[in-house]
Design an enzyme around this catalytic site. Structure first.
Site, PDB file in Angstrom:
ATOM      1  N   ASP A  60      13.331 -18.526 -14.101  1.00 28.98           N
ATOM      2  CA  ASP A  60      12.936 -19.737 -14.835  1.00 28.98           C
ATOM      3  C   ASP A  60      11.543 -20.242 -14.490  1.00 28.98           C
ATOM      4  O   ASP A  60      11.128 -21.277 -14.999  1.00 28.98           O
ATOM      5  CB  ASP A  60      13.922 -20.870 -14.549  1.00 28.98           C
ATOM      6  CG  ASP A  60      13.706 -21.482 -13.174  1.00 28.98           C
ATOM      7  OD1 ASP A  60      13.528 -20.700 -12.218  1.00 28.98           O
ATOM      8  OD2 ASP A  60      13.680 -22.715 -13.058  1.00 28.98           O
ATOM      9  N   ASP A  73      16.700 -14.782 -10.004  1.00 30.04           N
ATOM     10  CA  ASP A  73      16.092 -15.886  -9.282  1.00 30.04           C
ATOM     11  C   ASP A  73      17.232 -16.844  -8.902  1.00 30.04           C
ATOM     12  O   ASP A  73      18.324 -16.791  -9.487  1.00 30.04           O
ATOM     13  CB  ASP A  73      15.084 -16.566 -10.220  1.00 30.04           C
ATOM     14  CG  ASP A  73      14.662 -17.923  -9.730  1.00 30.04           C
ATOM     15  OD1 ASP A  73      14.270 -18.025  -8.556  1.00 30.04           O
ATOM     16  OD2 ASP A  73      14.740 -18.898 -10.516  1.00 30.04           O
ATOM     17  N   PHE A  74      17.006 -17.708  -7.915  1.00 34.46           N
ATOM     18  CA  PHE A  74      18.079 -18.628  -7.513  1.00 34.46           C
ATOM     19  C   PHE A  74      17.924 -20.019  -8.152  1.00 34.46           C
ATOM     20  O   PHE A  74      18.683 -20.392  -9.043  1.00 34.46           O
ATOM     21  CB  PHE A  74      18.140 -18.739  -5.975  1.00 34.46           C
ATOM     22  CG  PHE A  74      19.228 -19.673  -5.529  1.00 34.46           C
ATOM     23  CD1 PHE A  74      20.555 -19.275  -5.555  1.00 34.46           C
ATOM     24  CD2 PHE A  74      18.932 -20.973  -5.123  1.00 34.46           C
ATOM     25  CE1 PHE A  74      21.571 -20.148  -5.184  1.00 34.46           C
ATOM     26  CE2 PHE A  74      19.943 -21.843  -4.748  1.00 34.46           C
ATOM     27  CZ  PHE A  74      21.261 -21.433  -4.778  1.00 34.46           C
ATOM     28  N   ASP A  75      16.874 -20.759  -7.737  1.00 38.46           N
ATOM     29  CA  ASP A  75      16.747 -22.160  -8.168  1.00 38.46           C
ATOM     30  C   ASP A  75      16.424 -22.270  -9.651  1.00 38.46           C
ATOM     31  O   ASP A  75      15.459 -21.676 -10.130  1.00 38.46           O
ATOM     32  CB  ASP A  75      15.646 -22.858  -7.368  1.00 38.46           C
ATOM     33  CG  ASP A  75      16.061 -23.068  -5.928  1.00 38.46           C
ATOM     34  OD1 ASP A  75      16.734 -24.064  -5.663  1.00 38.46           O
ATOM     35  OD2 ASP A  75      15.730 -22.216  -5.081  1.00 38.46           O
TER      36      ASP A  75
END
Ligand SMILES: [Mg+2]
Length: 264
Positions: A199, A24-26
């Site tokens: 997250d 995932d990125f953010d």
């Protein structure tokens, strides 16, 4: 079946060239901050990802962000960029593939974006247009959670778009079955194992798909890490094999994985 971080590193080192790594990125590779447009990568992450991409079968960023945004962060690295929950796919050789069914919804997204700028932005909601969807961030105005949700639901009814909830954000997107699980599935077929690090609630679908794969394919190694960022979202840590404190520690973890093998 849950495995520890040390076991995960050991089992990966043996076959890293057959493993895929999905991030995932953010909140996973970049810190959560007020303005989502300017988020940087956590320190050391780009270098660690580059080392991992040199030894792994596949490194994939799986995000609700558009591929164009991910390209700005990861351009020049041989990664697969799965944007908009897989509705856009950036290939390691730099091509962009858009789901044709999603492209048809762009006018509805444009209409809702214009309305959000008029009605929500003045109240403190950050409106982020993403070509195939629009995100409504209320991190800097958490008291607006209820009103933003109601606004989004009404607009969804009017346009046929779908509401996707996230961490202090709602997104209006095409009503096409796509999530982090469907984004992941087509990228697993040639792997003998996969990591997923995330997250947020949306990342649970990716955890589910890895669990399915583990049941379907004997010997497939699934490793799920939850990034807690101080206050883990409901259910994510329980569904994970282990937790990671935040993006800086994710960078260290990636370095540790990549260091187990010399670049090929
Ligand atoms: Mg996230």
């Amino acid at each position: 079946m849950s495995i520890t971080r040390a076991e995960a590193l050991d089992r990966t080192a043996q076959h890293i060239g057959e493993f895929g790594f999905f991030f995932d990125f953010d909140g996973t590779l970049s810190p959560i901050q007020g303005d989502p447009a300017t988020v940087p990568l956590a320190s050391g992450v780009r270098e660690a990802i580059a080392r991992l991409a040199a030894v792994a079968r596949r490194v994939v960023i799986v995000s609700a962000r558009p591929v164009a945004f991910l390209c700005q962060r990861f351009g020049g690295l041989p990664l697969t960029l799965s944007g908009m929950y897989g509705l856009e796919l950036g290939t390691p050789d730099g091509r962009l593939v858009t789901d044709p069914a999603a492209e048809r919804w762009i006018p509805a997204v444009d209409e809702v974006t214009a309305a959000a700028r008029q009605e929500l932005a003045p109240r403190g909601v950050l409106v982020e247009p993403k070509r195939l969807s629009v995100a409504l961030h209320y991190r800097t105005a958490p008291q607006l959670a209820g009103p933003v949700e109601e606004w989004a639901r009404r607009r969804a009814e009017q346009t046929g778009l779908r509401v996707q909830p996230g961490r202090m954000v709602l997104e209006l997107r095409p009503p096409i079955e796509s999530d982090k699980g469907t984004a992941l599935r087509p990228l697993l077929s040639d792997l003998s194992g996969a990591w997923y690090v995330g997250d947020d609630v949306a990342d649970l679908r990716a955890f589910d798909v890895l669990a399915e794969r583990e049941r379907e394919v004997v010997g497939f190694v699934a490793i799920r890490a939850a990034v807690t960022n101080g206050s883990p979202v409901d259910g994510l840590a329980d569904a994970a094999d282990f937790t990671v404190a935040g993006p800086d520690e994710v960078g260290e973890l990636i370095s540790a994985v990549a260091a187990r093998r010399a670049p090929r």
